[in-house]
Design a protein around this motif. Structure first.
Motif, short mmCIF file in Angstrom:
data_model
loop_
_atom_site.label_atom_id
_atom_site.label_comp_id
_atom_site.label_asym_id
_atom_site.label_seq_id
_atom_site.Cartn_x
_atom_site.Cartn_y
_atom_site.Cartn_z
N ASP A 102 -8.86 -54.85 26.75
CA ASP A 102 -8.10 -53.95 26.57
C ASP A 102 -6.61 -53.35 27.48
O ASP A 102 -5.97 -53.22 27.20
CB ASP A 102 -8.54 -52.57 26.16
N MET A 103 -7.35 -53.74 28.68
CA MET A 103 -6.42 -53.55 30.07
C MET A 103 -4.70 -54.11 29.65
O MET A 103 -3.87 -53.97 29.65
CB MET A 103 -6.53 -53.70 30.73
N LEU A 104 -5.17 -55.67 29.31
CA LEU A 104 -4.16 -56.82 29.00
C LEU A 104 -3.79 -56.15 27.97
O LEU A 104 -1.48 -56.11 27.76
CB LEU A 104 -4.38 -57.85 28.63
N VAL A 105 -3.57 -56.05 26.78
CA VAL A 105 -3.07 -55.27 25.51
C VAL A 105 -2.72 -53.70 26.07
O VAL A 105 -0.81 -53.76 25.54
CB VAL A 105 -4.45 -54.79 24.20
N ARG A 106 -2.92 -53.01 26.67
CA ARG A 106 -2.12 -51.60 26.79
C ARG A 106 -0.68 -52.92 28.11
O ARG A 106 -0.22 -51.45 27.95
CB ARG A 106 -3.04 -51.02 27.99
N MET A 107 -1.17 -53.36 28.12
CA MET A 107 -0.23 -53.88 29.08
C MET A 107 1.62 -53.90 28.84
O MET A 107 2.05 -53.88 28.62
CB MET A 107 -0.13 -54.75 30.67
N GLN A 108 0.85 -55.00 27.41
CA GLN A 108 1.86 -55.68 26.59
C GLN A 108 2.33 -54.45 25.90
O GLN A 108 3.58 -53.76 25.75
CB GLN A 108 1.08 -56.75 25.06
#
Length: 277
Positions: A148-154
């Motif tokens: 979820d964190m990596l998706v939010r970064m994108q």
């Protein structure tokens, strides 16, 4: 799993439930790092102080509350600012997991790269700390928290993009599996140049342009990555040194400290799990 190394407290963790992640926590460190690369994605969170790092020839300065993103295979340095200590988490995320779990969600090809090395976003930083803490304590939802964190970064900053077609093709410079069979670094550049069909000077210039590192440093990074994997699997320092192409344990020790600012013995004691690729 804490230990002292050159006045800095360093902790390594490979969560049992997330063997594709290694988290390094460094506290109050003034130690510089020789220019190097990791075969994994690297996501850093600056807890205290400032740190300066170079990517693709450009200098960046990260401060408290910043996230740092470095793609696999990208040469970088990481040094304190004005000799002042800094503290940070650095999560190294395996490329295979990233390609299988993250790229499909983001609609990206497996061959992608970091588009934004420095993220200054307080809400995202808080999310990053929560995700790292979830991994460190072994929370059941820690893998989902990381995803979820990596998706939010994108979504928020477009941190990932397909790799450029002209990105460095290391196969031009170092055939797969050669890192352990080459002789000592005094002769390695000549060997590599001969393999590539170039004169030594031309080879060295082309290698530096293509990888961001001189051939000997790149060779050490490959060997150290292999040694790290073996130490995580519980191999002895002598076994790791021999398999990675070092003449003896002392040579591995010197290079480990130079590039990672930690001894292989301390690393081995605090990183005992493995992720078999």
């Amino acid at each position: 799993m804490a230990h002292e190394s050159h006045s800095a407290v360093q902790k390594f963790a490979v969560p049992q439930a997330l063997p594709f992640v290694e988290v390094r926590t460094t506290l109050d460190s003034v130690q510089p790092y020789a220019e190097h690369f990791h075969s994994s994605w690297s996501l850093g969170a600056i807890l205290e102080g400032r740190t300066r790092f170079r990517l693709h020839g450009q200098m960046h300065e990260a401060q408290v509350g910043d996230l740092v993103l470095i793609g696999p295979g990208v040469a970088h340095s990481c040094n304190p600012v004005d000799g002042q200590p800094r503290s940070y988490h650095m999560a190294h995320v395996d490329c295979r997991w990233f390609a299988q779990r993250v790229c499909p969600v983001l609609g990206l090809p497996e061959n992608c790269e970091a588009a934004l090395p420095l993220i200054r976003d307080s809400a995202l930083f808080a999310d990053g700390l929560e995700a790292i803490q979830a991994m460190l304590v072994g929370r059941a939802d820690s893998e989902q928290a990381l995803l979820d964190m990596l998706v939010r970064m994108q979504v928020a900053h477009g941190c990932f993009r397909p790799a450029a077609e002209d990105s460095a093709n290391i196969a031009r410079f170092l055939p797969a599996g050669e890192e352990g069979s080459l002789s000592t670094e005094r002769h390695a550049v000549g060997q590599l140049a001969e393999i590539s069909g170039l004169r030594r000077e031309s080879y060295s210039r082309a290698f530096r342009r293509g990888t961001g590192l001189p051939p000997v440093s790149y060779l050490h990074c490959l060997r150290l990555e292999k040694a790290r994997r073996l130490l995580r699997q519980g191999k002895s320092i002598a076994e790791a040194a021999a398999a990675a192409g070092y003449a003896d344990q002392s040579h591995l020790h010197r290079m480990f400290v130079k590039f990672y600012s930690v001894t292989p013995g301390c690393y081995r004691k605090s990183a005992s799990h493995s992720y078999k690729k």
